[in-house]
Write a protein that holds these residues in place. Sequence first.
Motif, PDB file in Angstrom:
ATOM      1  N   GLU D 174      27.636 -68.717 -37.952  1.00  0.00           N
ATOM      2  CA  GLU D 174      27.279 -70.124 -37.971  1.00  0.00           C
ATOM      3  C   GLU D 174      28.304 -70.984 -37.275  1.00  0.00           C
ATOM      4  O   GLU D 174      29.502 -70.774 -37.400  1.00  0.00           O
ATOM      5  N   VAL D 175      27.782 -71.940 -36.596  1.00  0.00           N
ATOM      6  CA  VAL D 175      28.626 -72.887 -35.899  1.00  0.00           C
ATOM      7  C   VAL D 175      28.768 -74.103 -36.783  1.00  0.00           C
ATOM      8  O   VAL D 175      27.790 -74.714 -37.151  1.00  0.00           O
ATOM      9  N   THR D 374      25.584 -73.122 -29.795  1.00  0.00           N
ATOM     10  CA  THR D 374      24.268 -72.587 -30.135  1.00  0.00           C
ATOM     11  C   THR D 374      23.573 -72.048 -28.895  1.00  0.00           C
ATOM     12  O   THR D 374      22.959 -70.981 -28.923  1.00  0.00           O
ATOM     13  N   LYS D 375      23.685 -72.767 -27.790  1.00  0.00           N
ATOM     14  CA  LYS D 375      23.069 -72.306 -26.540  1.00  0.00           C
ATOM     15  C   LYS D 375      23.620 -70.952 -26.117  1.00  0.00           C
ATOM     16  O   LYS D 375      22.890 -70.059 -25.706  1.00  0.00           O
ATOM     17  N   ASP D 378      22.214 -68.365 -28.354  1.00  0.00           N
ATOM     18  CA  ASP D 378      20.784 -68.145 -28.064  1.00  0.00           C
ATOM     19  C   ASP D 378      20.589 -67.249 -26.845  1.00  0.00           C
ATOM     20  O   ASP D 378      19.564 -66.606 -26.703  1.00  0.00           O
ATOM     21  N   ARG D 379      21.549 -67.269 -25.950  1.00  0.00           N
ATOM     22  CA  ARG D 379      21.400 -66.506 -24.716  1.00  0.00           C
ATOM     23  C   ARG D 379      21.972 -65.097 -24.837  1.00  0.00           C
ATOM     24  O   ARG D 379      22.201 -64.411 -23.851  1.00  0.00           O
TER      25      ARG D 379
END
Lengths: 412, 412, 412, 412
Positions: D174-175, D374-375, D378-379
């Motif tokens: 978690e960020v 998060t990006k 996600d990648r």
Amino acid sequence: MLTETITLEGHIIDSRALGNVLDDILALGGEFKILEVAIGQSKYERSHARIEVRAKSRKALRDLRRRLSQHGALWDAPDDAELTPADMDGAFPDDFYCTTNQQTWVRHGGEWQEVRGQEMDCGIRRDPPAGEFRCLPMNQVHKGDLIVCGHRGVRLELHDRQRASGAFEFMTSEVSTEKPKNTIIRRCAGMMIHARDAGQKLLLVGGPAIVHTGASEHVTRLIERGFVHVLFAGNALAVHDIEHSLYGTSLGVYIDKATLADTGHEHHLRAINTIRRAGGIAAAVERGLLKSGVMHACVKHGVEFVLAGSVRDDGPLPDVITDVMVAQDRMRTLVRDVGFVLMVATALHSIATGNLLPAWTPVVCVDISPSMLTKLSDRGSSQTVGLVTDVEPFFRSLAQAIDELDSASPTL
Amino acid sequence: MLTETITLEGHIIDSRALGNVLDDILALGGEFKILEVAIGQSKYERSHARIEVRAKSRKALRDLRRRLSQHGALWDAPDDAELTPADMDGAFPDDFYCTTNQQTWVRHGGEWQEVRGQEMDCGIRRDPPAGEFRCLPMNQVHKGDLIVCGHRGVRLELHDRQRASGAFEFMTSEVSTEKPKNTIIRRCAGMMIHARDAGQKLLLVGGPAIVHTGASEHVTRLIERGFVHVLFAGNALAVHDIEHSLYGTSLGVYIDKATLADTGHEHHLRAINTIRRAGGIAAAVERGLLKSGVMHACVKHGVEFVLAGSVRDDGPLPDVITDVMVAQDRMRTLVRDVGFVLMVATALHSIATGNLLPAWTPVVCVDISPSMLTKLSDRGSSQTVGLVTDVEPFFRSLAQAIDELDSASPTL
Amino acid sequence: MLTETITLEGHIIDSRALGNVLDDILALGGEFKILEVAIGQSKYERSHARIEVRAKSRKALRDLRRRLSQHGALWDAPDDAELTPADMDGAFPDDFYCTTNQQTWVRHGGEWQEVRGQEMDCGIRRDPPAGEFRCLPMNQVHKGDLIVCGHRGVRLELHDRQRASGAFEFMTSEVSTEKPKNTIIRRCAGMMIHARDAGQKLLLVGGPAIVHTGASEHVTRLIERGFVHVLFAGNALAVHDIEHSLYGTSLGVYIDKATLADTGHEHHLRAINTIRRAGGIAAAVERGLLKSGVMHACVKHGVEFVLAGSVRDDGPLPDVITDVMVAQDRMRTLVRDVGFVLMVATALHSIATGNLLPAWTPVVCVDISPSMLTKLSDRGSSQTVGLVTDVEPFFRSLAQAIDELDSASPTL
Amino acid sequence: MLTETITLEGHIIDSRALGNVLDDILALGGEFKILEVAIGQSKYERSHARIEVRAKSRKALRDLRRRLSQHGALWDAPDDAELTPADMDGAFPDDFYCTTNQQTWVRHGGEWQEVRGQEMDCGIRRDPPAGEFRCLPMNQVHKGDLIVCGHRGVRLELHDRQRASGAFEFMTSEVSTEKPKNTIIRRCAGMMIHARDAGQKLLLVGGPAIVHTGASEHVTRLIERGFVHVLFAGNALAVHDIEHSLYGTSLGVYIDKATLADTGHEHHLRAINTIRRAGGIAAAVERGLLKSGVMHACVKHGVEFVLAGSVRDDGPLPDVITDVMVAQDRMRTLVRDVGFVLMVATALHSIATGNLLPAWTPVVCVDISPSMLTKLSDRGSSQTVGLVTDVEPFFRSLAQAIDELDSASPTL
């Protein structure tokens, strides 16, 4: 006391130039006397003011000159600009005049000439045959080019925010999430209709969140209805749009179900492979491989697109221009006719485009992150109206508003 | 090796309880033997597993007990829970059992009893007449109350995310802006219709951005159509809603023009003054002073609302409960019947509500800032589906989706 | 043409009042003639300007009056302010004058009197015995109080940003992450030393992230060194501070290891229980239960603290004021002597405090989220210098800077 | 029931592979029997499990194969992988195996061979002379290359988060902004010292906020102390670093005063011009034009740097690689020896680097915006430890921690 006279012309009230000039004169220790103020009858008429400026020393006067020039002040008895030949390729002489995105005039042979292709962070070259002055990026300098040096003989004409932002005169520069969104989106729609009706080109600068959030259908509709003439994007927007068209997913997530496809992470790469095998996007459309989506609509409706490469690109698609300076120059050419710019969800391409635009081209920039908009504004694209909202709902509301307003009143 | 047997029951596959238990046994140095696994035929049937656990020492076994209990493991031959009388008002005994929001069972007289009013960060009191066990906030302890102490004789039944999140089984817990928004909003609409059709109450927890962004009309429509039965908010939502109704502005900005009203900053205070003069919101509706907006709709449609005070309140409105513990207790009572919670654009009231909810009440939380959703999730409201999007477009799309889905298929 | 004369006094250059006045006259269709401008010798001296204003109609003149008043213009031949007795408790007469946070003067018996306790979103009452004018929150109105109504006989004296922001004259209002942080933090340290040396009180408004991020030790040191005299916070800051002191964790995470404690989610509730059992924070310090941390330091060093309740509070601690209007009024009293305010990582308490402060009290507001700072500024606390940075490193650097600067030059 | 046997090897407890496999078998309607579990004695030893899998149909078995393979399950009696010759340059055959960043093995001639140059979103080519298998980006395919197709004969070995994240085993994915920052930074320092001591290269991927926030001096110190061996950045970092060295400003703001320089917006362009005139960064260092800063330190200390072009670049500096595929390939080569990656304040270059890294290279990514992290996650760069904090204070604390830890205990 040394005394000189300055003239302010243009939208000096709307741009607050008059007040700023007087305040700055006093703040720098000078004095002033207002000789004449003539205000345009309507808001959009030009005004005119002449002011006598007094300074205590030559240095104080020089500081005042520089400061007031930034507000568009024109000093009496100006000199011609100094022109120096470039001594090498790819770089300016040391004291080159560095451009802003404000309309600039250069004095030559006693005449003021408007600079063409206004763009920030360039030099100004005198193009020999026509004798025009033109903004020139550093990497396009050729040895021997005549470059404007120093500040003498150069003046700016400030644009009022109103002229640039048109229907957005109401907007303050502040970026906030707490604004009436639909009202603003309808204004944006009105501006787009107005630009289209005026025969201007509309430019969309977009990021892949357009596809991820499910907005492709709305963007496709805008293209079909003639509200996008130029598209600036990167590999990612095109790839995920094509992934969506071929597989129904974006980044592996089904757009219509919001579920992850089983080997969904492979889809985007398979999509690129398919287009590379076909020889490009237009070829894939022609062969019937690509039948829907934003890029398909661009091909079908003659939208000129620049897919500028970036170092994070997979593939990339054959249409991507992998040399960024080549891509930038292609964008530079295309922005010249553009009358309205919509930037959505891409920091990279938005800032790149902002760098190329003159201050009087209206820009609406949409991002869900306020800090993206702050960055754009920090980098000098002050005419930008920032709208903090989400991508899919933005395009949904925009397309609805255009449908309503366009049929209701063709010219708004 | 010490050996004991545990039983897992419920949605042990969907909740990944089985895998977590086995991994944790091995990670803590234990060993296991699976005695029996019986999986429900359909996804929503309950499953059952019996596992023999071996540990090297009594301490290792104790650690395993505590860890596996968090996955819902039930140990063979459990004891009754220990009950200790509170020795003072307003505080628990030192070793009180501290609740989570998971369904909890207490063993008493050899029987497992489900705890009522499940809520995190409480103690558990045995209510004497009925003999029920019930969650109890610290400030409501009375001297002599029988309080559950220690971990013995307490077990959890974990809810699978699916049961809690219903139609959102597809959603991962990650908060991201790059999701297909309209698909998710339609699912949210489906859940609301489903809850309404099941006779459950729907709770809206909302912040003033509902008014600032121009979403009041959509919320009003949801209320009129019977999709909001309870409203939790603060002074600000009500004040700006009333400001909007009286002056057309929110924080001084005209919602339908997006321009600043001339003395707009005064409007909210004048709105409060008007309602205070009238004697409250309902009185203002009755007298015809307040004719539109969210609060007007609440009064007209019998929506129960709690306006909880905060230290930044102007006024406040007479309806605001200025003692926060009184407000919290009023909210505690009202959430008991709620079958679906929609939280929009308020960290304060969303976290307050999340604190009061059991883990099986589905929650959709909408905010334009991802960090707000991360905070909510950090604070234990793990059943929350977070949606990063903008307020006005969210409600616009939600109201549209409800219109379509509700007429199309009354039960989805 | 109707003609009147206005006077501008004060920091009219620094505040850009002169330029704004002239631009507004022209923008509203009026004309002007500058009769006199006298500029203070040094930056901090007051200046003076007299301007003849001409308008085409009585309505145009009225609009000009209202607009120019907002820049602090004083019109020749003003009337006394109108005083109306309140007709009920707890609400103002309908046309009450609504205050801003700018220094306000009321004309009474031909004399201008400065309003005491300047605060936005209040009314102004004439206090009978002393005859003073004083800001009054709406809920403190008593029937019969003499309330200033209308705009007549009220004028503002605008503060230049410089005076308010002191060493931060360099800062623009823009909120950006891309600034030289340590330079700004050192300026902040300088201002705090300056305020302390001037015998002013320093107010810290803080959120629980102070503890979560591990900054308690730095804040404790600031308290010990005499740089915090008043603390505004909520239950959460105090609870997690005490949790940290008792268990070494904050929200269950060990601060010195960044790992989750085994039953860490219970710690904060057990901490509250401990303090409730002890009878309060001071009692817990006295009994030796609470031996370290921010709240311990407050008790030991006589820092006055207000813990204002909120609806999301667990417990709460006995020291929390659960009625928010009582808490607000306690804060209102304490801010009166404050010479510098540092707000860190709390939207709720920062906005609450911002509401109570006059525009000339310097405020530095620190948050990792730019949107929090935008919200504060949207709500009228324009004197705030926003710093987008992280909490722990901020306090670390601040404490270092104070150590260095304070010993190096006691008065900066 | 069809029955097959799978083997799990490696860190199957730490990676939760065992639990995931069992849960997935049951969730997909299969059954299992655990034949053998052997757990490594210490945390870092490899474990081993054999499981009998039963499925109801061939299709069910095929689905199980695919799903369990993603957890690293090895099926008994596997086939060799299928190799297909590429039928054109620059694209794979249609059914090419698409790589992840997990360690991959290809079965050939009955032997499992580890794939070299592991990288996500590539194909796998058999390199003829050595017979090695190697990841291959799409644009480097040559007609006739032997490409792995289908999923048969390919298996993954999952890395536990612990191995990848080393000292960060404690971190959840978690960020969050609410973490003890300095503790985490000290761990990061420990990992860097450890990597340096192990003779591994350290890679810094950095954005211009390093300069804007005033962190250049700390980064310079890290370079001088031998904690940066490779630097990936864009034109902007280098330009503003050089602007800072030549003018003391970054984006026109003096770093040591936080004030705007008078014609500061021109500085970065003049800095580029100066370097272009000199012929590049190294030449400018040699000639004594560039005497300080990050790029100066890189030249002086032999740090290999890649400045990858982007479409928003001014100039650019002569050292910028303007073809992004050339830049990407240069980065691909350099990451091979890297043992630790620190990414700071650049989405573009961080994602680009994340794309090139195998899952077992530890990465710490620092940004003030949670959504950037998060990006990245996600990648697919799941090994990344995200730290939400500010740039300058991060480097300040990191440099301090390295100073302390490195002298205290050279190997940590």
